[in-house]
Design a protein around this motif. Sequence first.
Motif, PDB file in Angstrom:
ATOM      1  N   ARG A  37     -10.679  -6.146  15.813  1.00 48.43           N
ATOM      2  CA  ARG A  37     -11.589  -5.598  16.816  1.00 48.43           C
ATOM      3  C   ARG A  37     -11.734  -4.075  16.768  1.00 48.43           C
ATOM      4  O   ARG A  37     -12.714  -3.538  17.266  1.00 48.43           O
ATOM      5  N   HIS A  38     -10.763  -3.392  16.168  1.00 49.14           N
ATOM      6  CA  HIS A  38     -10.782  -1.921  16.227  1.00 49.14           C
ATOM      7  C   HIS A  38     -10.745  -1.327  14.812  1.00 49.14           C
ATOM      8  O   HIS A  38      -9.720  -1.457  14.115  1.00 49.14           O
ATOM      9  N   PRO A  39     -11.800  -0.671  14.384  1.00 49.26           N
ATOM     10  CA  PRO A  39     -11.821  -0.057  13.035  1.00 49.26           C
ATOM     11  C   PRO A  39     -10.705   0.962  12.839  1.00 49.26           C
ATOM     12  O   PRO A  39     -10.189   1.106  11.735  1.00 49.26           O
ATOM     13  N   GLU A  40     -10.322   1.668  13.910  1.00 50.84           N
ATOM     14  CA  GLU A  40      -9.251   2.661  13.767  1.00 50.84           C
ATOM     15  C   GLU A  40      -7.930   1.992  13.388  1.00 50.84           C
ATOM     16  O   GLU A  40      -7.176   2.498  12.541  1.00 50.84           O
ATOM     17  N   VAL A  41      -7.657   0.844  14.001  1.00 48.00           N
ATOM     18  CA  VAL A  41      -6.429   0.110  13.705  1.00 48.00           C
ATOM     19  C   VAL A  41      -6.489  -0.461  12.290  1.00 48.00           C
ATOM     20  O   VAL A  41      -5.508  -0.425  11.540  1.00 48.00           O
ATOM     21  N   GLU A  42      -7.676  -0.993  11.922  1.00 49.57           N
ATOM     22  CA  GLU A  42      -7.825  -1.540  10.563  1.00 49.57           C
ATOM     23  C   GLU A  42      -7.608  -0.462   9.512  1.00 49.57           C
ATOM     24  O   GLU A  42      -6.957  -0.687   8.495  1.00 49.57           O
ATOM     25  N   ASN A  43      -8.127   0.740   9.761  1.00 49.90           N
ATOM     26  CA  ASN A  43      -7.963   1.842   8.812  1.00 49.90           C
ATOM     27  C   ASN A  43      -6.497   2.247   8.689  1.00 49.90           C
ATOM     28  O   ASN A  43      -5.986   2.481   7.574  1.00 49.90           O
ATOM     29  N   ALA A  44      -5.792   2.309   9.825  1.00 54.96           N
ATOM     30  CA  ALA A  44      -4.361   2.649   9.802  1.00 54.96           C
ATOM     31  C   ALA A  44      -3.564   1.585   9.048  1.00 54.96           C
ATOM     32  O   ALA A  44      -2.655   1.903   8.278  1.00 54.96           O
ATOM     33  N   TYR A  45      -3.937   0.314   9.264  1.00 52.84           N
ATOM     34  CA  TYR A  45      -3.249  -0.782   8.560  1.00 52.84           C
ATOM     35  C   TYR A  45      -3.463  -0.699   7.049  1.00 52.84           C
ATOM     36  O   TYR A  45      -2.522  -0.847   6.267  1.00 52.84           O
ATOM     37  N   ASN A  46      -4.694  -0.428   6.625  1.00 47.92           N
ATOM     38  CA  ASN A  46      -4.983  -0.312   5.191  1.00 47.92           C
ATOM     39  C   ASN A  46      -4.236   0.859   4.568  1.00 47.92           C
ATOM     40  O   ASN A  46      -3.760   0.778   3.435  1.00 47.92           O
ATOM     41  N   THR A  47      -4.140   1.971   5.306  1.00 47.21           N
ATOM     42  CA  THR A  47      -3.392   3.136   4.810  1.00 47.21           C
ATOM     43  C   THR A  47      -1.923   2.800   4.630  1.00 47.21           C
ATOM     44  O   THR A  47      -1.296   3.162   3.628  1.00 47.21           O
ATOM     45  N   MET A  48      -1.341   2.089   5.594  1.00 49.10           N
ATOM     46  CA  MET A  48       0.067   1.700   5.494  1.00 49.10           C
ATOM     47  C   MET A  48       0.290   0.766   4.313  1.00 49.10           C
ATOM     48  O   MET A  48       1.304   0.858   3.613  1.00 49.10           O
ATOM     49  N   GLN A  49      -0.655  -0.168   4.087  1.00 49.18           N
ATOM     50  CA  GLN A  49      -0.548  -1.062   2.933  1.00 49.18           C
ATOM     51  C   GLN A  49      -0.515  -0.275   1.629  1.00 49.18           C
ATOM     52  O   GLN A  49       0.297  -0.533   0.737  1.00 49.18           O
ATOM     53  N   PHE A  50      -1.404   0.707   1.534  1.00 48.08           N
ATOM     54  CA  PHE A  50      -1.454   1.532   0.314  1.00 48.08           C
ATOM     55  C   PHE A  50      -0.146   2.296   0.128  1.00 48.08           C
ATOM     56  O   PHE A  50       0.404   2.351  -0.973  1.00 48.08           O
ATOM     57  N   ASN A  51       0.363   2.878   1.207  1.00 49.38           N
ATOM     58  CA  ASN A  51       1.608   3.649   1.109  1.00 49.38           C
ATOM     59  C   ASN A  51       2.778   2.765   0.710  1.00 49.38           C
ATOM     60  O   ASN A  51       3.653   3.175  -0.071  1.00 49.38           O
ATOM     61  N   LEU A  52       2.818   1.540   1.248  1.00 44.84           N
ATOM     62  CA  LEU A  52       3.896   0.624   0.892  1.00 44.84           C
ATOM     63  C   LEU A  52       3.823   0.257  -0.591  1.00 44.84           C
ATOM     64  O   LEU A  52       4.848   0.159  -1.267  1.00 44.84           O
ATOM     65  N   GLU A  53       2.604   0.088  -1.104  1.00 45.80           N
ATOM     66  CA  GLU A  53       2.443  -0.217  -2.529  1.00 45.80           C
ATOM     67  C   GLU A  53       2.926   0.941  -3.390  1.00 45.80           C
ATOM     68  O   GLU A  53       3.547   0.735  -4.433  1.00 45.80           O
ATOM     69  N   VAL A  54       2.649   2.187  -2.948  1.00 43.70           N
ATOM     70  CA  VAL A  54       3.106   3.361  -3.698  1.00 43.70           C
ATOM     71  C   VAL A  54       4.618   3.395  -3.772  1.00 43.70           C
ATOM     72  O   VAL A  54       5.218   3.599  -4.833  1.00 43.70           O
ATOM     73  N   VAL A  55       5.276   3.153  -2.625  1.00 44.25           N
ATOM     74  CA  VAL A  55       6.743   3.191  -2.588  1.00 44.25           C
ATOM     75  C   VAL A  55       7.333   2.048  -3.391  1.00 44.25           C
ATOM     76  O   VAL A  55       8.270   2.236  -4.175  1.00 44.25           O
ATOM     77  N   ALA A  56       6.790   0.839  -3.210  1.00 45.01           N
ATOM     78  CA  ALA A  56       7.336  -0.326  -3.914  1.00 45.01           C
ATOM     79  C   ALA A  56       7.195  -0.171  -5.415  1.00 45.01           C
ATOM     80  O   ALA A  56       8.095  -0.510  -6.180  1.00 45.01           O
ATOM     81  N   LYS A  57       6.042   0.350  -5.871  1.00 43.00           N
ATOM     82  CA  LYS A  57       5.831   0.544  -7.303  1.00 43.00           C
ATOM     83  C   LYS A  57       6.825   1.540  -7.879  1.00 43.00           C
ATOM     84  O   LYS A  57       7.323   1.371  -8.977  1.00 43.00           O
ATOM     85  N   SER A  58       7.143   2.583  -7.114  1.00 46.38           N
ATOM     86  CA  SER A  58       8.059   3.608  -7.617  1.00 46.38           C
ATOM     87  C   SER A  58       9.488   3.116  -7.686  1.00 46.38           C
ATOM     88  O   SER A  58      10.313   3.682  -8.393  1.00 46.38           O
ATOM     89  N   GLN A  59       9.811   2.049  -6.941  1.00 41.18           N
ATOM     90  CA  GLN A  59      11.187   1.547  -6.904  1.00 41.18           C
ATOM     91  C   GLN A  59      11.296   0.164  -7.522  1.00 41.18           C
ATOM     92  O   GLN A  59      12.198  -0.597  -7.185  1.00 41.18           O
ATOM     93  N   ALA A  60      10.359  -0.174  -8.401  1.00 36.30           N
ATOM     94  CA  ALA A  60      10.372  -1.510  -8.997  1.00 36.30           C
ATOM     95  C   ALA A  60      11.686  -1.767  -9.706  1.00 36.30           C
ATOM     96  O   ALA A  60      12.172  -0.935 -10.451  1.00 36.30           O
ATOM     97  N   VAL A  61      12.227  -2.921  -9.450  1.00 31.37           N
ATOM     98  CA  VAL A  61      13.545  -3.263  -9.995  1.00 31.37           C
ATOM     99  C   VAL A  61      13.452  -4.582 -10.730  1.00 31.37           C
ATOM    100  O   VAL A  61      12.870  -5.550 -10.228  1.00 31.37           O
ATOM    101  N   GLU A  62      14.001  -4.608 -11.952  1.00 38.00           N
ATOM    102  CA  GLU A  62      14.054  -5.866 -12.693  1.00 38.00           C
ATOM    103  C   GLU A  62      15.182  -6.726 -12.173  1.00 38.00           C
ATOM    104  O   GLU A  62      16.260  -6.233 -11.868  1.00 38.00           O
ATOM    105  N   ALA A  63      14.869  -7.985 -12.032  1.00 38.08           N
ATOM    106  CA  ALA A  63      15.921  -8.907 -11.578  1.00 38.08           C
ATOM    107  C   ALA A  63      17.049  -8.969 -12.606  1.00 38.08           C
ATOM    108  O   ALA A  63      16.811  -8.837 -13.797  1.00 38.08           O
TER     109      ALA A  63
END
Length: 262
Positions: A36-62
Amino acid sequence: MNEKIITFLNSGLLEKYLLGETSSEETEHIESYIARHPEVENAYNTMQFNLEVVAKSQAVEAPKGILNNILDELDEKPVLQLNPAKKYKKWHQLSIAASIAALIFAGQSFYLHSKNQKLSEENQVVVDEIFDLRSDIEMNNKKLDDIMYQFKQLNDPETYKYIMQGNNRAKNLKTVAYINTKSKTSMIDVVSLPQLPEEQCYQIWAELQGKMVSLGILNETDRQLRAIPYTEDALGLNITIEPKGGNTVASLENSVAAIQLK
């Protein structure tokens, strides 16, 4: 942005939702806000992108080969070769039977002893594997803590993002700096660094009034989000080409990227 949306964004519910830590009621509530709120959707998308940046930088092989080949099959059975039966006197037959029984008992004892020894060795392997597995778990937990810390830093409203792009000396150079003056933390994400001759390296500097302070060497093989020293009252950041191993004084004539800080 109305006060209701600001209160929602500051509640931390979006972060919990992104990490899968919300209840079913919270999930329904959050998804309705996103829809319902574009501001919330934009914040959510930004957080998703940031999480991907962090996860990619700390990728660990099993871990490979954990607890494989611990127990071998023990299907070997003692085989007793018997000569063709002959006719003996009864008392002689009893004597031979007793000798055969003694041999069988000795063979079984030796077999069981060998099997127990092998099992002891395998048990030690299991203990060693478990110890290594616990070490891997502890290391992975530490890396997960680092990811969560970086994720929170990226989503802190006080964290500013600065994109550094190369000039004509290094057109494909791109790095992203994240600086938080409140928590006094700095991170850099090395996106791409053009290859240099073996005798040269990239070095990043903080610009203060009248001098340049080294923040470390940027390695083209180390393309991941990492912390760099925070410099109080820095006016800008500068990346230069220096001799291999770094320099004590910035070669500003070899500058390849520079930005001014807020």
